[in-house]
Design a protein around this motif. Structure first.
Motif, PDB file in Angstrom:
ATOM      1  N   UNK A 488       1.048  -0.934   0.185  1.00 54.21           N
ATOM      2  CA  UNK A 488      -0.227   0.239   0.074  1.00 54.21           C
ATOM      3  C   UNK A 488       0.578   1.143  -0.010  1.00 54.21           C
ATOM      4  N   UNK A 489      -0.124   2.901  -0.417  1.00 52.54           N
ATOM      5  CA  UNK A 489       0.835   3.554  -0.900  1.00 52.54           C
ATOM      6  C   UNK A 489       2.644   3.796  -1.110  1.00 52.54           C
ATOM      7  N   UNK A 490       2.037   2.405  -2.438  1.00 55.55           N
ATOM      8  CA  UNK A 490       3.233   2.354  -3.342  1.00 55.55           C
ATOM      9  C   UNK A 490       4.648   3.304  -4.089  1.00 55.55           C
ATOM     10  N   UNK A 491       3.341   4.585  -3.611  1.00 59.32           N
ATOM     11  CA  UNK A 491       4.684   5.865  -4.195  1.00 59.32           C
ATOM     12  C   UNK A 491       5.989   5.631  -3.156  1.00 59.32           C
ATOM     13  N   UNK A 492       5.183   5.610  -1.512  1.00 60.94           N
ATOM     14  CA  UNK A 492       6.313   6.136  -0.749  1.00 60.94           C
ATOM     15  C   UNK A 492       7.080   4.884  -0.665  1.00 60.94           C
ATOM     16  N   UNK A 493       7.185   3.270  -1.459  1.00 60.54           N
ATOM     17  CA  UNK A 493       7.466   2.284  -0.478  1.00 60.54           C
ATOM     18  C   UNK A 493       8.827   2.680  -1.970  1.00 60.54           C
ATOM     19  N   UNK A 494       8.166   3.241  -2.773  1.00 61.17           N
ATOM     20  CA  UNK A 494       9.818   3.081  -4.202  1.00 61.17           C
ATOM     21  C   UNK A 494      10.382   4.142  -3.760  1.00 61.17           C
ATOM     22  N   UNK A 495      10.117   5.070  -3.282  1.00 66.68           N
ATOM     23  CA  UNK A 495      11.137   5.768  -2.762  1.00 66.68           C
ATOM     24  C   UNK A 495      11.847   5.468  -1.878  1.00 66.68           C
ATOM     25  N   UNK A 496      11.704   4.695  -1.229  1.00 69.70           N
ATOM     26  CA  UNK A 496      12.579   4.185  -0.365  1.00 69.70           C
ATOM     27  C   UNK A 496      13.328   2.982  -0.964  1.00 69.70           C
ATOM     28  N   UNK A 497      12.837   2.310  -1.587  1.00 65.85           N
ATOM     29  CA  UNK A 497      13.589   1.477  -2.628  1.00 65.85           C
ATOM     30  C   UNK A 497      14.651   2.270  -3.784  1.00 65.85           C
ATOM     31  N   UNK A 498      14.359   3.183  -3.869  1.00 68.59           N
ATOM     32  CA  UNK A 498      15.293   3.737  -4.895  1.00 68.59           C
ATOM     33  C   UNK A 498      15.908   4.151  -4.411  1.00 68.59           C
ATOM     34  N   UNK A 499      16.222   4.848  -2.958  1.00 74.53           N
ATOM     35  CA  UNK A 499      17.501   4.958  -2.345  1.00 74.53           C
ATOM     36  C   UNK A 499      18.637   4.053  -1.915  1.00 74.53           C
ATOM     37  N   UNK A 500      19.509   4.334  -2.682  1.00 75.30           N
ATOM     38  CA  UNK A 500      20.514   3.477  -2.268  1.00 75.30           C
ATOM     39  C   UNK A 500      20.841   3.169  -1.450  1.00 75.30           C
TER      40      UNK A 500
END
Length: 806
Positions: A488-500
């Motif tokens: 849920x709240x996919x945009x929030x999740x991918x921001x964290x995933x993109x941050x190496x």
């Protein structure tokens, strides 16, 4: 090195298996299954003379027919007959009608089951191990060797563990394998426990809220009967339950028999589902998240019209009226006091509930009367309603209705709540060494734990310690598309995933380049269930085990998770302890033999016999939940603090949380119809589990894309207000995201509510607008107050017709 870009096929055309490319064998072409296309939208090419030639060749080859089952997170474990010739699956059939076992009816294969061949023999399946070469999430990878892949995994495990500790290691849910007793994610946890442990997670995204709430009424979660006890039930109320599409165990077999026997079905659901179409005598649509208001008004009618089971309530319950309250609770906290408005001045009449639920008062009144006066009756709640942020209250509210009407512990009744059956049998599973890491988080906390672990508190669901020692730094997602699709709240999740700088190393294994796979640092080509060994387990009240045998050899460089994990374990110096010298098949044999030892009364066949028999049905006697507690309460008290059914829960009362009332009653939900946000986003969006995929698994299957196109269901009244017509492209949006799909203008969804099927793959454009119909760009990461679980069904949106700039 060749690159793999998300949305495009491999540059090595010879791997696709098309006759237009040289060097492809006829056998390889057959394995491709003539499904030439690129994900996510697949077009089937026209048949050719070569196809006819291959088909005739296959028919001429001697074949064996093997009963098997998938190990996806699918409730059916239906009877799949795989036709195997020359190491190739040539056809999928199912059990003949004359092989039905009435004691435990394994289902005939549904459309998903019949489409597995196209899923397995798809040219866009991952073929080689790869490592990321672009930015994380960009979907750019290069091919590497398995030795390099396992070396990178082992070295990063050593480095990250030494730097941050074992608490920094996390294994995400993998629903594409959770229907089997043996899986890569389980064995990954075994490997991590042997090397210091990992951060565990709890909570079931499917039904965790209702499983957490039900024990506050009955003392235990499992509150369902075996379905064979319902054959003479006169009335069944399916409350947000859609077994016709979700394929929930062997439920439909019994429900269809009951329908033929004259059982009356009422379905309460905002959407006119296929279950309504196939079973219902009456459809009652209500606004999502208002279920408790309808339940409250039903209880008011039942009590005010003297239809409640007084003897049952007096003998088995506490909290019904002021005389039956536990000590230390002030006046006017009982169920009767609440319903009559003694504390808040609001009488919970059908007229009161009509304004909240949009269910007519007379419909509410008649529903209450029908349920209370039909003996026996079964109110069976699905798992959709409890996926709201009020889901715990809804789950427990159904248990109060069952209690008031005396339908608990009786044949033909149903105690409501969670509904799992306690007499269901499970296989043993691989032995799991103790995890030295004692803290655990809700699966809903993983993004927060990766972003800033210091903010994960006990209020958020942290268990075992006051705070986490480390952020999540290494993550394994094995056979799961949750990271960047189902979360849920996919945009929030991918921001964290993109941050190496957050999660430093991500390992993904899967069959396809899913949206989640794009975020891998190491991407591994997993095997399908037909290319490995397992034992399939059922859902719900079904109770049988099916051997899922390795039928074909994996092509290219695909390997099962367990296979490469052994290599990683060797590089960590623990291979003997990890594998115990067993191959994958030997693990399955070991698990089966351990299961036999744990169930001496069930007379399970030996593993050799199972390979011939294929399945084992547990011939359990009909089971009624809480039957012993009702028959002999003195010697079998309910496992609650009071020993009775707790209409009023003192444990909940002592929590002093306004969203977890001691009496499960209506409280306006966050992002529900009474929220201030509804002025800006007036439509409630819900999702449903469709017939053509299990969660997001099989989204890439071209046959199943034809079964059901991803659209937004919208009522004609709401469509007309917005100038929307059938087939128009619409933009569904809220403060979290934007999704763009065609509109399905239909009276099958009530006004004020829109709906999309769950599990479509996320397809963002350059502006972040999703074109795949993934509802999780719109859903909320808010956790529920009691279970610390998911509430992604509660979301307010607005819908507008898309006006092209061209």
């Amino acid at each position: 090195m060749p690159l793999f870009f998300w949305g495009y096929g491999m540059s090595e055309h010879e791997n696709i298996g098309d006759s237009r490319f040289p060097g492809v064998t006829r056998r390889g072409f057959l394995k491709a299954g003539s499904a030439l296309a690129t994900l996510p939208f697949v077009l089937t090419r026209p048949a050719t003379a070569a196809d006819n030639d291959i088909s005739e060749t296959a028919e001429a080859t001697a074949e064996r027919v093997v009963q098997t089952c998938s190990t996806f997170d699918c409730g059916g474990k239906c009877d799949i007959r795989a036709h195997v010739a020359d190491g190739v699956i040539t056809q999928i059939t199912t059990r003949p009608d004359n092989e039905l076992d009435p004691d435990m009816p394994i289902m005939r294969a549904c459309v998903r089951g019949r489409s597995y061949r196209k899923f397995i023999y798809h040219p866009d399946r991952l073929k080689y191990p790869m490592k990321r070469v672009g930015k994380r999430g960009e979907g750019k990878f290069e091919r590497i060797s398995w030795d390099e892949a396992t070396t990178l995994i082992a070295s990063n495990l050593k480095r990250i563990t030494a730097q941050y500790g074992p608490e920094s290691r996390f294994v995400h849910v993998g629903t594409a394998v959770s229907g089997g007793t043996f899986s890569g994610d389980k064995m990954m946890r075994r490997l991590l426990n042997l090397t210091g442990g990992y951060l565990e997670s709890y909570h079931s995204v499917s039904m965790g809220n209702t499983a957490a709430a039900t024990p506050y009424t009955y003392g235990v979660a499992a509150s369902g009967n075996s379905l064979d006890t319902l054959m003479e039930t006169k009335l069944v109320i399916l409350w947000g339950h859609n077994p016709t599409e979700t394929i929930f165990g062997h439920t439909n077999h019994y429900f269809q028999q009951m329908k033929q026997n004259g059982t009356r079905f009422i379905v309460v659901d905002p959407r006119y589902s296929d279950t309504v179409s196939s079973l219902a005598d009456e459809w009652i649509p209500l606004l999502p998240s208002t279920d408790n208001a309808l339940m409250d008004a039903m209880m008011y009618v039942i009590i005010s019209e003297n239809l409640h089971d007084k003897a049952f309530i007096e003998r088995y319950t506490i909290g019904f009226d002021e005389a039956s309250m536990p000590q230390g609770v002030p006046a006017n906290e009982s169920l009767v006091a609440y319903l009559m408005g003694d504390k808040d001045g609001v009488v919970k009449t059908p007229q009161w509930a009509e304004k909240i639920t949009h269910v007519p008062a007379q419909t509410i009144r008649q529903l209450a009367r029908d349920y209370a006066t039909t003996k026996p009756a079964a109110l069976i709640q699905g798992w959709g309603p409890q996926r709201h942020n009020c889901g715990e209250r809804t789950a427990r509210g159904s248990t109060l209705l069952a209690t008031l009407t005396g339908n608990v512990g009786v044949k033909g009744g149903w105690a409501a709540g969670y509904g799992g059956c306690a007499n269901r049998k499970f296989a043993a599973g691989p032995e799991m060494p103790e995890n030295p890491v004692k803290e655990s988080i809700s699966v809903m906390n993983w993004v927060q734990a990766a972003d800033d672990a210091s903010k994960v508190t006990q209020e958020d669901g942290l268990k075992g310690r006051d705070k986490l020692k480390s952020n999540i730094r290494i993550l394994f997602s094995l056979a799961g598309n949750y990271l960047a699709n189902q979360n849920p709240d996919l945009q929030q999740a991918v921001k964290v995933l993109e941050d190496e700088s957050k999660i430093e190393f991500i390992v993904v294994s899967d069959l396809y380049m899913t949206p989640s796979a794009r975020y891998a640092d190491i991407l591994l080509p997993e095997t399908s269930f037909m290319e490995r060994w397992n034992i399939g387990e059922t859902w719900g009240t079904a109770s049988y085990l099916v051997l899922s045998e390795k039928l074909i050899e994996p092509e290219f460089e695909r390997r099962s998770d367990y296979d490469w994990q052994r290599e990683v374990a060797a590089k960590l110096g623990i291979e003997p302890q990890f594998s115990e010298g067993r191959t994958e098949k030997q693990w399955i044999e070991h698990i089966w033999e351990q299961t036999r030892l744990s169930m001496p009364d069930e007379h399970l066949p030996t593993f050799s016999e199972l390979q011939k028999k294929r399945k084992h049905l547990f011939k359990s006697k009909p089971y009624v939940a809480f039957e012993d507690n009702i028959r002999d309460p003195q010697n079998n008290p309910f496992p609650t603090p009071s020993g009775k059914i707790e209409i009023f829960s003192k444990r909940l009362y002592d929590m002093k949380h306004p969203e977890i009332p001691a009496l499960s009653h209506y409280v306006p939900a966050h992002e529900g119809p009474e929220d201030e946000l509804a002025k800006q986003f007036p439509l409630q969006l819900i999702t449903w589990k469709g017939k053509n995929r299990a969660n997001s698994t099989q989204y890439a299957n071209p046959w199943l894309q034809e079964v059901q196109v991803q659209k937004l269901w919208i009522n004609p009244q709401d469509a007309e207000k917005r100038g929307i017509r059938q087939g128009d492209i619409v933009r569904i949006h809220n403060l979290r995201g934007v999704c763009q799909v065609p509109a399905e203008v239909t009276v099958r969804i009530m006004p004020g509510v829109v709906a999309m099927q769950a599990g479509a793959w996320w397809q963002p454009d350059a502006d972040g607008v999703d074109h795949g119909g993934c509802p999780n760009v719109l859903s909320s990461a808010r956790i529920t107050p009691l279970a610390k679980g998911n509430s992604h069904q509660t979301m307010l949106v607005e819908v507008a017709k898309y006006e092209s700039a061209v």
